[in-house]
Write an enzyme that holds these catalytic residues in place. Structure first.
Site, PDB file in Angstrom:
ATOM      1  N   SER A  36       3.195  -2.299  10.412  1.00  0.00           N
ATOM      2  CA  SER A  36       4.637  -2.258  10.649  1.00  0.00           C
ATOM      3  C   SER A  36       5.330  -3.598  10.378  1.00  0.00           C
ATOM      4  O   SER A  36       6.245  -3.995  11.111  1.00  0.00           O
ATOM      5  CB  SER A  36       4.932  -1.770  12.072  1.00  0.00           C
ATOM      6  OG  SER A  36       4.451  -0.444  12.245  1.00  0.00           O
ATOM      7  N   LYS A  52       0.154   4.241  -0.280  1.00  0.00           N
ATOM      8  CA  LYS A  52      -0.472   5.439   0.304  1.00  0.00           C
ATOM      9  C   LYS A  52      -0.222   6.659  -0.600  1.00  0.00           C
ATOM     10  O   LYS A  52      -0.164   6.498  -1.824  1.00  0.00           O
ATOM     11  CB  LYS A  52       0.027   5.667   1.732  1.00  0.00           C
ATOM     12  CG  LYS A  52      -0.106   4.427   2.601  1.00  0.00           C
ATOM     13  CD  LYS A  52       0.031   4.726   4.061  1.00  0.00           C
ATOM     14  CE  LYS A  52       0.097   3.419   4.832  1.00  0.00           C
ATOM     15  NZ  LYS A  52      -0.128   3.589   6.260  1.00  0.00           N
ATOM     16  N   ASN A  68       0.874  -1.175   0.000  1.00  0.00           N
ATOM     17  CA  ASN A  68       0.000   0.000   0.000  1.00  0.00           C
ATOM     18  C   ASN A  68       0.909   1.222   0.000  1.00  0.00           C
ATOM     19  O   ASN A  68       1.484   1.573   1.028  1.00  0.00           O
ATOM     20  CB  ASN A  68      -0.883  -0.027   1.266  1.00  0.00           C
ATOM     21  CG  ASN A  68      -1.684   1.248   1.440  1.00  0.00           C
ATOM     22  OD1 ASN A  68      -1.782   2.051   0.514  1.00  0.00           O
ATOM     23  ND2 ASN A  68      -2.258   1.429   2.628  1.00  0.00           N
TER      24      ASN A  68
END
Ligand code: PEP
Length: 254
Positions: free
Chosen positions: A212, A11, A9
């Site tokens: 994470s 972002k 991802n």
């Protein structure tokens, strides 16, 4: 046997030149990753570029969100049909940043899942609790409700065409990872929720862990029985880190 799936991802990150270098790095090892599914989700404007870069390879491409509408007077929206049209295969839905920053409710997420499935995309449905909810012992209640809304809106069989990502909000972008045991516990809970509707669907659906994940912690997480790969934020922006995580997923197979 569920095929692990690792998805990046990106972002709100990327440039044409940077994307080209990142995708080239990932593609350099795709031939060693045949036992898993790998995809990246760039910002909308870069989806066609990345689809082009990945053409003819096993690397999938997805969006990070889509509208629940397919066309019309919805300024600024992107329809799932448009993602399909330009070659995307996946779409991340209900990411905690969308829920927290853009007011996406469980019902809106369910509508988006319906629209994405209708457009032939594979939704990656994100669920997970905040730190406050975990500390109040509400993790299971929150995740149960997030799933229930999508089951109510789409039926349990819809999950045969979906991926779930369990992402504890307190672990996203914080450097704080759920322990493998904490993650496994919630993954098993999610599978159990689906099992109460349809055992076969529960066994086949892939449930990624996100929060994470790094090359150094991926193997332990992916070694858990109900964790089928990962949804990767920060570490997906460096080819070497993303590949390290992909290798850890591939090592769980066979
Ligand atoms: C995410 O945004 O889905 C995510 C898991 O981010 P990070 O890996 O940076 O925690």
């Amino acid at each position: 046997m569920r095929k692990p799936i690792v998805v990046g991802n990106w972002k709100l990150n990327g440039t044409e030149a940077g994307n080209e270098a990142l995708v080239a790095g990932v593609l350099s090892e795709m031939s060693n990753l045949a036992d898993i599914d790998v995809a990246v989700c760039p910002p909308f404007v870069y989806v066609p570029q990345v689809v082009g870069l990945a053409k003819g390879t096993a690397l999938g491409v997805g969006g990070q969100n889509c509208s629940e509408q397919s066309s019309g007077a919805f300024t600024g929206e992107v329809a799932p049909e448009m993602l399909s049209d330009v070659g995307a295969r996946y779409v991340i839905l209900g990411h905690s940043e969308r829920r927290a920053l853009y007011g996406e409710t469980d019902e809106i997420v369910s509508e988006k899942v319906k629209a994405a499935l209708h457009a032939g995309l594979t939704p990656i449905l994100c669920v997970g609790e905040t730190l406050e909810e975990r500390e109040a012992d509400e993790t299971e209640a929150v995740v149960r409700q997030q799933l229930a809304a999508v089951i109510a809106g789409n039926g349990i069989k819809a999950f045969e065409r979906m991926v779930i990502a369990y992402e504890p909000v307190w672990a996203i972008g914080t450097g704080r990872t759920a322990s493998p045991e904490q993650a496994q516990q919630v993954h098993a809970f999610i599978r159990g929720q689906l099992d109460s509707h349809d055992a076969r669907v529960a066994q086949s659906v892939r449930i990624q862990y996100g929060g994470s994940v790094k090359p150094g912690n991926a193997a332990e997480l992916f070694g858990q029985p109900d964790i089928d790969g990962g949804l990767i934020g920060g570490a997906s922006l460096k080819a070497e880190d993303f590949l390290g995580i992909c290798r850890a997923a591939a090592d769980t197979v066979g």
